[in-house]
Design a protein around this motif. Structure first.
Motif, PDB file in Angstrom:
ATOM      1  N   SER A 111       0.851  -1.189   0.000  1.00  0.00           N
ATOM      2  CA  SER A 111       0.000   0.000   0.000  1.00  0.00           C
ATOM      3  C   SER A 111       0.887   1.240   0.000  1.00  0.00           C
ATOM      4  N   THR A 112       0.255   2.397  -0.106  1.00  0.00           N
ATOM      5  CA  THR A 112       0.998   3.655  -0.131  1.00  0.00           C
ATOM      6  C   THR A 112       0.390   4.639   0.864  1.00  0.00           C
ATOM      7  N   TYR A 113       1.173   5.648   1.215  1.00  0.00           N
ATOM      8  CA  TYR A 113       0.683   6.779   1.988  1.00  0.00           C
ATOM      9  C   TYR A 113       1.274   8.043   1.368  1.00  0.00           C
ATOM     10  N   SER A 114       0.652   9.187   1.650  1.00  0.00           N
ATOM     11  CA  SER A 114       1.016  10.408   0.928  1.00  0.00           C
ATOM     12  C   SER A 114       1.460  11.517   1.869  1.00  0.00           C
ATOM     13  N   GLY A 115       2.261  12.403   1.326  1.00  0.00           N
ATOM     14  CA  GLY A 115       2.724  13.602   2.019  1.00  0.00           C
ATOM     15  C   GLY A 115       3.207  14.610   1.002  1.00  0.00           C
ATOM     16  N   PHE A 116       3.829  15.690   1.477  1.00  0.00           N
ATOM     17  CA  PHE A 116       4.251  16.759   0.579  1.00  0.00           C
ATOM     18  C   PHE A 116       5.704  17.145   0.829  1.00  0.00           C
ATOM     19  N   GLU A 117       6.408  17.446  -0.271  1.00  0.00           N
ATOM     20  CA  GLU A 117       7.710  18.109  -0.229  1.00  0.00           C
ATOM     21  C   GLU A 117       7.471  19.541  -0.703  1.00  0.00           C
ATOM     22  N   LEU A 118       7.747  20.531   0.157  1.00  0.00           N
ATOM     23  CA  LEU A 118       7.437  21.927  -0.130  1.00  0.00           C
ATOM     24  C   LEU A 118       8.724  22.701  -0.404  1.00  0.00           C
ATOM     25  N   PHE A 119       8.859  23.228  -1.628  1.00  0.00           N
ATOM     26  CA  PHE A 119      10.041  23.977  -2.052  1.00  0.00           C
ATOM     27  C   PHE A 119       9.750  25.476  -1.940  1.00  0.00           C
ATOM     28  N   ARG A 120      10.652  26.209  -1.281  1.00  0.00           N
ATOM     29  CA  ARG A 120      10.538  27.667  -1.196  1.00  0.00           C
ATOM     30  C   ARG A 120      11.473  28.263  -2.259  1.00  0.00           C
ATOM     31  N   ILE A 121      10.923  28.545  -3.432  1.00  0.00           N
ATOM     32  CA  ILE A 121      11.722  28.854  -4.610  1.00  0.00           C
ATOM     33  C   ILE A 121      12.499  30.162  -4.458  1.00  0.00           C
ATOM     34  N   LYS A 122      11.915  31.173  -3.822  1.00  0.00           N
ATOM     35  CA  LYS A 122      12.527  32.507  -3.785  1.00  0.00           C
ATOM     36  C   LYS A 122      13.554  32.662  -2.666  1.00  0.00           C
ATOM     37  N   GLU A 123      13.661  31.677  -1.797  1.00  0.00           N
ATOM     38  CA  GLU A 123      14.588  31.800  -0.676  1.00  0.00           C
ATOM     39  C   GLU A 123      15.950  31.224  -1.024  1.00  0.00           C
ATOM     40  N   HIS A 124      16.948  31.620  -0.258  1.00  0.00           N
ATOM     41  CA  HIS A 124      18.330  31.220  -0.527  1.00  0.00           C
ATOM     42  C   HIS A 124      18.478  29.702  -0.460  1.00  0.00           C
ATOM     43  N   ASP A 125      19.083  29.135  -1.490  1.00  0.00           N
ATOM     44  CA  ASP A 125      19.343  27.688  -1.591  1.00  0.00           C
ATOM     45  C   ASP A 125      18.067  26.844  -1.710  1.00  0.00           C
ATOM     46  N   ILE A 126      16.944  27.493  -1.878  1.00  0.00           N
ATOM     47  CA  ILE A 126      15.659  26.806  -2.079  1.00  0.00           C
ATOM     48  C   ILE A 126      15.461  25.714  -1.010  1.00  0.00           C
ATOM     49  N   PRO A 127      15.193  26.108   0.227  1.00  0.00           N
ATOM     50  CA  PRO A 127      14.976  25.097   1.277  1.00  0.00           C
ATOM     51  C   PRO A 127      13.721  24.262   1.001  1.00  0.00           C
TER      52      PRO A 127
END
Length: 719
Positions: A441-457
């Motif tokens: 089975s699978t489970y879901s989540g999110f990877e959130l990219f902050r594009i405008k910030e330094h090094d794109i955390p």
């Protein structure tokens, strides 16, 4: 054989009505006429789509071009240079056999730096000139391409210069005139049956205000351009773009036989048309044709032809099939780039030359999906897990045109990923489906990219119950919040999150969770703040209007069997529609942003509803903030106008009630008169006895009867 009589459409409709035929039930596309005979029935757009085109005859050297500024090479490199030239020009047309000739200096056996190329048709030669004039082979060799027939014209240039004739200026159509509406209303287009109509949304009058009405206007569908400047209609012979001040005038025709899809570039510079034709041999694949036109001039800038396999999405062993749109636009509203995915590569083209960036594709093994930032020339791409987990999946951000990788995130035990850009390009959310340890089975989540910030955390977000199925996700337009519908039960939960926590910008936080909602779709207002939680399909059109600033429900409603929901571009009104997906209840409703139903319009055979988009505001952020601060001052004017409209509506209601009352009184007076005139006849029929309502009051005796009723009983205890 006598010629068929020519009938107008109204005459045909009247004749059909007389013989009991309902034209709305007839599928005209299924009617096959004898070859060469149209039975005298003319199309409303006959002059537009069926103009007679004179056949082209090859005369002179119209199919020959001259390519100058080629490298001067020795006989040893002659074949290699010829191969390069053939490769370049075979993309623009078919070169005739022995149709490429590079003259050679007989004294040195070196080429002279130019060549002649003969194509099958003059049209192919013209396209080759347009597409390759200025082509950069390397820093020292930029092609100069001319038509061979132009050489004679150059040779006959007069020695004495004469000034060009200056034609008087003719003002074109004011294509943005609709934005100057004094009532600040928005327009929408609908299709129902054979009729296409455009209306103002006059919410004050609680009705649509007609703008344009056309029957049998299109063969397929209509589509607004992204900024609302044009309306495109799709026909079997191609697409037509319309616009204008008061009426919709023809701007350009874009010929493309059997066109099925169209797509505008975000900045309205280009139009893409697509068709797919079944092969004559069932073993072959469908043939695909893609044309890219300049929207302002109507000029064909580039075409792409091939089999379905040439345009399939996915890696070498991944997904297959064509996903529309095939080309995705990048570079924001400037339309600098467009790209498509192929096998193990992404093909990125620049619109200045319509050739590949750096003349080659961007190689990415097994890439299956990509998307552009809405505002910047940044590609986000997804490569799935390979080798049984030995090679992890990854999401990469790549800057164009340099193809520089800005950020990469490796993901392990991944089933799938889906990418969601925020409208300002500030954030990228990647929904990741991870396998459980058992892989069952699978489970879901999110990877959130902050594009405008330094090094794109990057920040990882897991739901409170990570086993919840994610049903829908949507960013707040121009904002920092997003909404998620999640859960496994019949009534899922809706959670709201913010990418900002107080003054801290680098942390995601949950705002609230709404439990057990009848919702499976999210529709944010274009202005943010408000959202419609919609229950479509199995929920039969449940609507909840929610204020995310105050975290409260403003209203709930229902549009039974609703299939489509769309906010107007200002975020003031919401349209819900039931299209021909369902046979019953066809039509649309208009709601206010806070969930008040303003009016309903039923429409049989309802196909399509689309708000007309608006271009981005020309006001600076500072000016918008100033208006917001002084909104009370500006609102007085509009409150007065609303009051006038309200009084006018009240007066209209009073007039309607007065008319209805007068009609009722006239009707009752007429029947009372008839009743009185027939009194003698009634007496005769009853042998002189009056009818019940004509008897005197003395026939009845009124009595007063007193009745006693016990209403309540109280017990009082006395010491």
């Amino acid at each position: 054989m006598a010629a068929a009589a020519v009938l107008s459409m109204s005459e045909i409709e009247n004749k059909a009505m007389n013989i009991g035929i309902d034209l709305s039930t007839i599928v005209f596309d299924n009617i096959v006429l004898p070859p060469g005979d149209d039975f005298g029935i003319t199309s409303d757009d006959e002059d537009i789509l069926h103009e007679e085109v004179a056949p082209e005859f090859e005369t002179g050297y119209g199919n020959v071009i001259v390519v100058d500024n080629l490298p001067v090479v020795s006989p040893e490199k002659f074949a290699k240079l010829e191969g390069v030239i053939r490769k370049i020009y075979s993309q623009t047309g078919v070169i005739k056999e022995r149709g490429l000739w590079m003259p050679v200096n007989p004294g040195t056996n070196m080429t002279l730096g130019y060549c002649f190329i003969e194509f099958n048709t003059a049209q192919e030669a013209k396209e080759a000139k347009e597409k390759t004039d200025g082509y950069k082979l390397d820093k020292s060799h930029i092609f100069i391409v001319d038509m061979f027939d132009d050489i004679e014209r150059y040779m006959n240039v007069p020695e004495e210069w004469t000034p060009a004739e200056i034609k008087p200026y003719e003002a074109g159509d004011h294509l943005q005139h609709w934005l100057t509406d004094e009532k600040a209303r928005d327009q929408f287009v609908i299709r129902a049956g054979t009729v296409t109509e455009i209306f103002w949304n006059d919410a004050r009058q609680l009705r649509p205000d007609p703008v344009y009405h056309y029957q049998y206007w299109i063969d397929s569908f209509v589509q607004w351009s992204p900024l609302g400047t044009y309306l495109a209609t799709v026909h079997q012979q191609g697409a037509i773009v319309w616009g204008g001040k008061s009426t919709f005038n023809l701007i350009h025709r874009f010929p493309h036989n059997q066109v099925k899809h169209i797509d505008f570039s975000p900045g309205e510079r280009f139009l893409v048309t697509y068709s797919s034709q079944e092969p004559s041999n069932p073993r072959d694949t469908h043939r695909v044709v893609l044309n890219i036109f300049d929207l302002r001039t109507g000029k064909l800038m580039r075409d792409f032809k091939g089999s379905v396999d040439d345009f399939t999405t996915g890696g070498s062993g991944g997904l297959s099939g064509i996903s529309w749109p095939i080309f995705k636009w990048g570079g924001g509203k400037e339309d600098k780039y467009f790209a498509r995915i192929g096998k193990n590569a992404i093909y990125v083209y620049e619109t200045e030359t319509f050739i590949l960036v750096d003349k080659k594709s961007y190689k990415v093994d097994n890439v299956v999906d990509f998307s552009w930032s809405p505002t910047d020339s940044i590609l986000a791409l997804f490569v799935p897990e390979l080798g049984g987990g030995n090679q992890p999946a990854r999401v990469s951000l790549v800057q164009m045109p340099g193809k520089v990788e800005l950020r990469q995130k490796n993901l392990f035990s991944v089933s799938d990923c889906k990418m969601y850009w925020q409208s300002n390009g500030e954030y990228l959310a990647v929904k990741v489906d991870w396998y459980t340890k058992t892989k069952k089975s699978t489970y879901s989540g999110f990877e959130l990219f902050r594009i405008k910030e330094h090094d794109i955390p990057i920040e990882v977000l897991e739901l409170d119950n990570k086993n919840d199925k994610i049903i829908a996700f949507a960013w707040e337009p121009k904002g920092h919040r997003f909404a998620v519908i999640h859960g496994d039960g019949p009534r899922p939960d809706v959670s709201f999150y913010s990418m900002k926590t107080g003054g801290i910008t680098a942390r995601v936080s949950k705002l609230t969770t709404l439990k057990a909602k009848q919702a499976n779709a999210l529709y944010w207002s274009p202005a943010g703040r408000f959202i419609v939680l919609a229950g479509l399909k199995g929920f039969n059109g449940q609507l909840e209007f929610y204020n995310v600033d105050d975290l409260e429900t403003m209203a709930t409603g229902e549009h039974f069997m609703c299939t489509d929901i769309e906010w107007d571009p200002t975020g003031r009104y919401v349209a819900t529609a039931v299209t021909l997906v369902h046979v019953m209840e066809n039509g649309f409703h208009i709601w206010s942003f806070n969930g008040k139903l303003l009016y309903r319009i039923p429409k049989d055979n309802f196909f399509q509803f689309q708000w007309r988009p608006r271009p981005q505001s020309l006001l600076s952020p500072e000016k918008e903030e100033e208006i917001s601060r002084n909104l009370r001052k500006y609102s007085k004017k509009y409150e007065a106008e609303d009051q006038d409209v309200s009084l006018a509506l009240s007066e209209q209601d009073r007039k309607k009630r007065r008319v209805l009352q007068e009609e009722w009184e006239t009707w009752t007076a007429r029947w009372k008169q008839y009743h009185e005139e027939e009194r003698e006849l009634r007496l005769q029929l009853r042998d002189g006895e009056p009818s019940d309502d004509e008897g005197s009051q003395e026939q009845y005796e009124a009595k007063e009867v007193e009745a006693e009723e016990v209403l309540d009983v109280h017990e009082e205890i006395v010491d």
